[in-house]
Design a protein around this motif. Sequence first.
Motif, PDB file in Angstrom:
ATOM      1  N   LYS A 212     -15.385 -30.753  -8.743  1.00  0.00           N
ATOM      2  CA  LYS A 212     -14.138 -31.053  -9.437  1.00  0.00           C
ATOM      3  C   LYS A 212     -14.188 -32.465 -10.025  1.00  0.00           C
ATOM      4  O   LYS A 212     -13.672 -32.717 -11.124  1.00  0.00           O
ATOM      5  CB  LYS A 212     -12.967 -30.917  -8.467  1.00  0.00           C
ATOM      6  CG  LYS A 212     -11.597 -30.879  -9.104  1.00  0.00           C
ATOM      7  CD  LYS A 212     -10.554 -30.590  -8.029  1.00  0.00           C
ATOM      8  CE  LYS A 212      -9.146 -30.586  -8.571  1.00  0.00           C
ATOM      9  NZ  LYS A 212      -8.149 -30.330  -7.489  1.00  0.00           N
TER      10      LYS A 212
ATOM     11  N   TYR B 256      -5.838 -34.479 -10.744  1.00  0.00           N
ATOM     12  CA  TYR B 256      -7.095 -33.900 -10.250  1.00  0.00           C
ATOM     13  C   TYR B 256      -7.573 -34.520  -8.943  1.00  0.00           C
ATOM     14  O   TYR B 256      -8.280 -33.850  -8.174  1.00  0.00           O
ATOM     15  CB  TYR B 256      -8.182 -34.032 -11.319  1.00  0.00           C
ATOM     16  CG  TYR B 256      -7.933 -33.163 -12.529  1.00  0.00           C
ATOM     17  CD1 TYR B 256      -8.102 -31.784 -12.463  1.00  0.00           C
ATOM     18  CD2 TYR B 256      -7.499 -33.707 -13.725  1.00  0.00           C
ATOM     19  CE1 TYR B 256      -7.863 -30.973 -13.563  1.00  0.00           C
ATOM     20  CE2 TYR B 256      -7.257 -32.910 -14.838  1.00  0.00           C
ATOM     21  CZ  TYR B 256      -7.433 -31.546 -14.747  1.00  0.00           C
ATOM     22  OH  TYR B 256      -7.195 -30.744 -15.841  1.00  0.00           O
TER      23      TYR B 256
ATOM     24  N   ILE C 108      -4.738 -26.969 -10.076  1.00  0.00           N
ATOM     25  CA  ILE C 108      -5.330 -26.976 -11.407  1.00  0.00           C
ATOM     26  C   ILE C 108      -4.197 -26.746 -12.410  1.00  0.00           C
ATOM     27  O   ILE C 108      -3.455 -25.760 -12.289  1.00  0.00           O
ATOM     28  CB  ILE C 108      -6.395 -25.872 -11.556  1.00  0.00           C
ATOM     29  CG1 ILE C 108      -7.501 -26.053 -10.505  1.00  0.00           C
ATOM     30  CG2 ILE C 108      -6.967 -25.874 -12.975  1.00  0.00           C
ATOM     31  CD1 ILE C 108      -8.273 -27.335 -10.624  1.00  0.00           C
TER      32      ILE C 108
END
Length: 529
Positions: free
Chosen positions: A393, A451, A457
């Motif tokens: 991520k 994030y 998300i």
Amino acid sequence: MLAVTVSAQTFSRKDSLQGGLRPERTRYDVQRYDLNIRINPEERSIVGYNDISFKALAGTPTIQLDLFENMRVDSIVYDNKKLPYRREFNAVFVFFADGIQGTGLHKLRFYYSGKPLVARNAPWDGGFVFKKDKNNKDWIGVAVQGTGASLWFPCKDSQSDEPDLGATIKVAVPNGLMNVSNGRLLGSEDLKDGYTRWDWEVKNPINNYDITVNIADYAHLHDTHDGIDLDYYVLRGNEAKAETHFGDVKPMLDCFKSKFGKYPFADDSYKLVETAYLGMEHQSAIAYGNRYLKGYMGTDLSRTGIGLRFDYIIIHESGHEWFGNSITSEDIADMWIHEGFTMYSEAVFVECLYGYEAAMTYINGMRGNIGNDKPIIGHYGVNNEGSGDMYYKGALLVNTLRHIVGDDSKWWPMLLKFSETYRHKIISNETVIKFFNKESSQDLTPVFDQYLKTTKIPVLKLTLKKGKLDYQWQNALDGFNMPMDVIIAGKAVRLYPTATPQSMDVGKKLKLSEISPETGKFLIDVVKS
């Protein structure tokens, strides 16, 4: 409204002693470590000392050093006198009879001994690895990232302070074996008692967890590239295999120099050292244990096939020389700075060799590895890392930043400036945000917070009705306003969604299927209705 996710977790006094910055740590600055030890493979033991040179930043009666509680403090000597100390868990509080007055340079010698923890599954848990090679010779290494370097030697065990003037690592091992540590080999000495001491010197600042030992019957291969000494230490018999397989190194160094700046530790050389565990970014002495396979132990983490074009451990761990070793996070809660940028460096390498489309395919193939189990940023001051999503991520966040900037003629100089501005520096997450805010002339703080501090998300909701396209962000923090590129009827359009629905006329003949958000450039989900 979406609240920032905070994981429920409790921490102990032991955690705060290891991860915190109390006056006993902040009132002095480490200048140099001079480590001199003997490792007995049969006993799995260490005995020796560390000379710790430090600069007093303020008057103090005591300082905190660190050594795991299973290891013995034999004595601590300052100005030819033994100092009193108190142990609390892994912390060692050292008391000076008259205190340290004002500022100035000081040095103490910390004698210690014991049997350090053995890793169950290095490098994912900290400790020593004691193995045998195919010739039944000892093959020993250590990896302690996250666990703490004080697992095996006394130090100020905090990423907030590195020895500014480098270190020497002198390690005596049984004759017939060699020790390889960080920096350059100063020489070796037969101690006439069945042991030979191998002396190494690091001239640059170095993270505690990067300081390492590698003990084996090593063969040495030497090469140079772009003014950098390349040294490979491999198990005897693997020379030919290594000479061919390590071909990724030179194009990697060229690529990373063009994007991140020159190799940060040329004074200390570039080394790959074969280890019995998978790998670790030990500064200027990268641990290599990928068994001369392409990919990650022969597999492709991206599941695209592109990851099998290169040796993952060589590229990833070398990327850490720029992100993690040169640029270091002050607290391990911000370790995404190490891992996110380094995993992004893999895609940079792919782009250098195979082009933009291959790089986007590779990095987006990593999305399936994201767990969204907890926030990427951990808890500060208690030696706590966040989610393992800091890798995948984190890399996709950096890729998203690139496409928010939306202009590679600005992005690559920006990334280069980031790497060079904080070269050999210790920074925080806030430092990263302020830098990219300033350089992009955008307020990216909500993007970083989304994030890094939540597990959500963001979702781009698109609704088409009677020629009008409504769009908005959902599943996002208040104030999240990330721009988004969308292909509408074959043309690229930049939208500026917010949490409040916005509209644009697109024509009554347009179908929803003709509207395609560029999800390969931004880490988002999409809902169409």
